[in-house]
Scaffold this active site. Structure first.
Site, PDB file in Angstrom:
ATOM      1  N   ASP B 349      -4.364  -0.925   8.171  1.00  0.00           N
ATOM      2  CA  ASP B 349      -4.010  -0.983   6.754  1.00  0.00           C
ATOM      3  C   ASP B 349      -5.251  -0.892   5.866  1.00  0.00           C
ATOM      4  O   ASP B 349      -6.378  -0.974   6.334  1.00  0.00           O
ATOM      5  CB  ASP B 349      -3.263  -2.289   6.480  1.00  0.00           C
ATOM      6  N   GLU B 352      -8.471   1.523   0.943  1.00  0.00           N
ATOM      7  CA  GLU B 352      -8.602   1.959  -0.461  1.00  0.00           C
ATOM      8  C   GLU B 352      -9.353   0.952  -1.321  1.00  0.00           C
ATOM      9  O   GLU B 352      -9.554   1.179  -2.509  1.00  0.00           O
ATOM     10  CB  GLU B 352      -7.209   2.124  -1.097  1.00  0.00           C
ATOM     11  N   ASP B 416       3.639   2.580   0.777  1.00  0.00           N
ATOM     12  CA  ASP B 416       4.619   1.553   0.403  1.00  0.00           C
ATOM     13  C   ASP B 416       5.654   2.045  -0.594  1.00  0.00           C
ATOM     14  O   ASP B 416       5.613   1.680  -1.768  1.00  0.00           O
ATOM     15  CB  ASP B 416       3.884   0.360  -0.217  1.00  0.00           C
TER      16      ASP B 416
END
Lengths: 624, 624
Positions: B349, B352, B416
């Protein structure tokens, strides 16, 4: 443009620094580097920098002005959200002011979605590329092009204009009062308020003939009245949005039978009648064919009359750059159909809506004339009044403005606030509007008591109506408004408590009239606004520089209206160098500190200088 | 940056046109005018323009590329809203993708207010400054600086970079297939999918030990399962926002007792276990002190470990520009604590969130490293897997990406999405993401079945869950997710109809495995993505160029998922030059026109070419 709301976007192709200067006497030629062709010529005179473009491809202009880290700047026209503009960027373009004016509010979000009408902190009907600096100077950019004042940098202010400006005018003075005087001289001063205004409030009703009865009821309840203002005097048009006015500027016999006689009767009782007008003519009205035949309308790209859609009805825009058209509107519409008919005043609405794609008689790009429009519109109104010898007697009020509107428009109105206590569109914004426009030479400001815009279920509370009225008692003109949705919103005459409170406030206004008269004389003579920032008379107290929710009413009264709901106590900063008496308690405070006073409804925090010439008048407020 | 959301603003001081060129062989020196010092040097090689700044004050760069009026452009990394980017402007900066991603939606408005998290059409976890043009060329900008692709102009595309780029690479090919092959060669190809994946869906559960029982129940209901994915394998932390994972990457014995044994048991049944990891270490975990003592974290301006607040818990950022730190994370965390422990895959995950104000070991400005981070993060994961000889066997999936992520990351996941059918954040955006990333060389894409983000009362419907599952059956990997609020949202195992439908979709996925295997071989060998835009194999049919809500699954299947609620019938454009058989009805259509087919739940519009090599396999779908 969508119904007065604009989306502005720019694409910078080149932005070149003109680093090299050749100086010849007071003429400076600017180029990118030594040996390259000059692109801009700058002539320095005693009070201004005059610009001349030497390169016709230049269509943007930036200049930086030295700034100090702790400098404050005020002005920018009539600003609704921020009086001290330091730290923010202000596009200067006349437009609808926005609903909510706060991108984090649900009302603004919904208004943006529905009509692109939410607005932001800088949107205003009345921008003006002029500011006053706490460094004791003022700066004015002479241009009508779209421009931006950017006060976000620590070491400079940046001015951006979408055309090379004619000039940048500079004003310096030893103190703020003289600076404001100088600006008011530069932009034009307004006459004294007409005597009839001092008699009480102007009551806004748009209920056809019922308006007269309702006015009578209010007078019987003790309301002091100077005028009756019926914007629906021209009749109504039904649309799916609700009732709209019929934009063909003359009395409507159906809605107001025998209006001329009714006006005469009112006048006999010392009450004036006011109406409504704007610079558009609807295509289905009687004036449209006459104006079109004469070629008085702005044209579209094909040379036909430009038609502007106002939501289920179309209008032509009278082209005020055409002298004949302007004169015709002043004489035939305002002169004959309004003044001669018996009107003593009106809301001169709009001025912000010149579409940027029309062709104008003077041949100038509508993008450059857009900002100029409010002032041209004010001039048409002022000329009509002057033609009847009624300057200083007939009173029109405008929300739109731009450089020079000061000379023509005798009274500003703060535009269309929401019917609430919100930070960026409620009661508090009216003070910011009065102060910012005031320091640029607009001496008289007022607002719709109770606010105007009621959308998405947001409606007036009795409390709001009362808080607004008690602020308005301490402004040059008290005027009520039923709002955009009269039936959904409480009206002054519908609630005994509100009516009582309002009546008392009109009595306070009338009681203060002698004092207000001296302020009005001062405004006409020296250009000082009636509502003044605290720093104007207390410039050595920098704590006053950022205050925008309290004001001096003349030099002797300090008014700090309650602008939050359920605020029974308010803190107020009292400027140093004076002692201040709280009017409702008589308690005296030494200036230079923040004090907290009780502020129940009916008792907005108001203080007078203990050494005031009108101390006795102010003292008497306690018993009212 | 606020929790992965960025507000980017620029101030253009100067933007100078470098109009004058001095050419010396393949080196071009650019200056503002003849005789002025050159500021930029451009070297032309066979496939690229190489730039060198000759003026260290240059920190912005713009270049215009010729454009045709009817040109289409695709790429820009993994774009969620617009596959054809023409007509819009795309900032390229890795960030959270936004919630709702539509400034006119209430969810975006509320997310913006609450967490600055609403986003817009261009926000993406995986930007990449590369595009393919319908003019049969591709262009890649080699830079990690913030950049913008502006496709709004009719006659040119404008590329903006916040640093002089190293080079602009150009690719030309006679057709789109070869162009995609060339790009995939340039950026790196992924290995074939691991064999275990073809056995069914990866079931996402984060329910502690209950996860095993629930998996069993699903298997008993006929669900074909390849893996169990438990992101909570590391344990939980309770915050006021709800349960969060404990960011100290190792098995949590409390939440998953005897996990190592459970994994072995699962493996015995042919089911793999997958977990979760990201590049942060929480300060209260066991790994933090070790990493801090070794100096593996990015530093703040004072040289201390930079602490990032993730909402009631703080973390250090492992500095992957420090070779030792990267190797440590690969070996100690991913190698020993994940792979050696028995994990066969994980969600890798974030990527960013590199703050732009930290100090990095390689000395490069974090603003320039921010976009590079996802690729560095992918590399750490890939190296760990390679160190155990498990490349092509262990499978991690990332949402973040940038240039070069293709080489390291074996599987993208679409990030997401909201748990709805919305245009800019719902099911449909996953297709856009697969297609845009696919043409830039990311062969494998998949998404959270049922979406992830449930906020402000927006919850999954059974219909959404089923529509998502029936799209996922036609993607390289099926993986379910309980979403951010499992208890508020329907889960696959909570509704017999949904469970049944899901089981059937996993059987369809398994049935198609032989076909998918050939696509995976094609991907590894030629770089062609599994999910392909219609134009890739039908480039002479320009009607296919703007389609982003249907895709080719390999060259033989056309999939047009239903992405609206209550849509029992869907229109699908079938490309010309082929005949297409509707899998559920067997009806054959001639390509080159739009057809409308019934699309009840369970029968998403899917067509196969009548001349397909796998025609028998596809034909059999009808009976499933």
């Amino acid at each position: 443009m969508y119904r007065g709301n604009f989306e502005v976007e720019d694409y910078i192709v080149e932005r070149s620094a003109l680093r090299h200067a050749d100086v010849d006497g007071n003429v400076i030629s600017l180029s990118e580097a030594e040996g390259r062709a000059p692109r801009l010529e700058l002539t320095v005179s005693e009070t201004a920098l005059h610009f001349r473009s030497l390169d016709e491809t230049i269509n943007r202009f930036w200049i930086r002005i030295h700034a100090d880290n702790d400098e404050h700047v005020w002005g920018g026209g009539e600003q609704m959200s921020y009086f001290d503009m330091r730290g923010r960027r202000f596009p200067l373009w006349t437009s609808e002011p926005g609903v909510g004016r706060d991108k984090t509010s649900e009302i603004t979000f919904k208004s943006d979605l529905k009509d692109k009408a939410g607005g932001d902190y800088y949107n205003t009907n009345y921008p003006q590329p002029t500011y006053i600096s706490s460094a004791r100077y003022a700066l004015h950019v002479e241009t009508t092009a779209y421009s931006v004042f950017d006060f976000r940098r620590k070491t400079f202010h940046e001015i951006e204009t979408w055309a090379v400006p004619e000039r940048i005018e500079l004003f310096a003075a030893p103190n703020f009062v003289e600076l404001v005087e100088a600006l008011s001289l530069r932009f034009g001063r307004q006459p004294e308020l007409p005597d009839w205004v001092y008699k009480g409030a102007i009551i806004g009703l748009k209920d056809g003939v019922n308006s007269f009865e309702r006015l009578e009821k209010m007078r019987n309840a003790g309301v002091q009245v100077s005028g009756l203002w019926c914007e629906d005097w021209v009749g109504l048009r039904q649309t799916s949005f609700g009732s709209r006015l019929f934009w063909d500027w003359q009395a409507n016999d159906e809605r107001y039978p025998d209006l001329r006689e009714r006006i005469a009767e009112l006048n006999g009782e010392g009450i004036r009648f006011l109406g409504y007008v704007n610079p558009y003519l609807c295509v289905d009205g009687s004036l449209f064919p006459e104006a079109e035949a004469a070629g008085y309308f702005a044209k579209d790209q094909l040379g036909r009359t430009a038609i502007v859609d106002f939501g289920e009805f179309d209008c032509g825009v009278v082209d005020f750059t055409n002298r004949q058209a302007a004169d015709w509107f002043a004489e035939e519409v305002i002169g004959r159909r309004m003044l001669d008919f018996g009107l003593t005043g009106w809301m001169a609405d709009f001025g912000e809506y010149l579409p940027i794609d029309v062709e104008l008689s003077n041949g100038i790009d509508a993008k450059l004339m857009h900002n100029a429009w409010p002032t041209l519109w004010a001039e048409v109104n002022a000329k009509a009044i002057a033609s009847r010898g009624k300057t200083g007697e007939a009173l029109f009020f405008m929300r739109a403005g731009f450089t020079g509107v000061q000379k023509h428009c005798p009274l500003l109105w703060g535009g269309d606030q929401s019917v609430d206590f919100s930070r960026h569109d409620g009661l508090v914004t009216v003070m910011c509007a009065a102060l910012s426009s005031g320091v640029l030479g607009n001496a008289y400001h007022h607002s719709d008591i109770g606010g105007y815009t009621s959308l998405f279920g947001n409606v007036r509370t009795p409390e709001l109506l009362m808080r607004w009225a008690e602020m308005a008692a301490f402004t040059p003109v008290m005027r009520s408004h039923e709002g955009n949705r009269p039936r959904d919103n409480i009206q002054i005459d519908q609630d005994p408590e509100v009516l009582d409170h309002f009546a008392r406030m009109t009595r306070i206004y009338v009681h203060l009239a002698p004092y207000l008269k001296t302020l009005s004389k001062e405004a006409a003579a020296r250009g000082l606004p009636v509502q003044r920032p605290l720093f104007l008379h207390h410039e050595h107290d920098p704590k006053t520089y950022a205050i925008q929710d309290a004001y001096l009413y003349g030099s002797e009264l300090l008014v700090a209206p309650v602008w939050h709901a359920a605020q029974e106590v308010r803190s107020v900063y009292l400027p140093g160098g004076a002692d201040w008496v709280h009017v409702w308690s008589g308690v005296e405070y030494t200036g230079g500190e923040e004090v907290t006073v009780a502020s129940p409804i009916g008792c907005p925090p108001v203080f007078y200088r203990s050494d005031a010439a009108f101390a006795e008048t102010f003292k008497a407020l306690k018993g009212m």
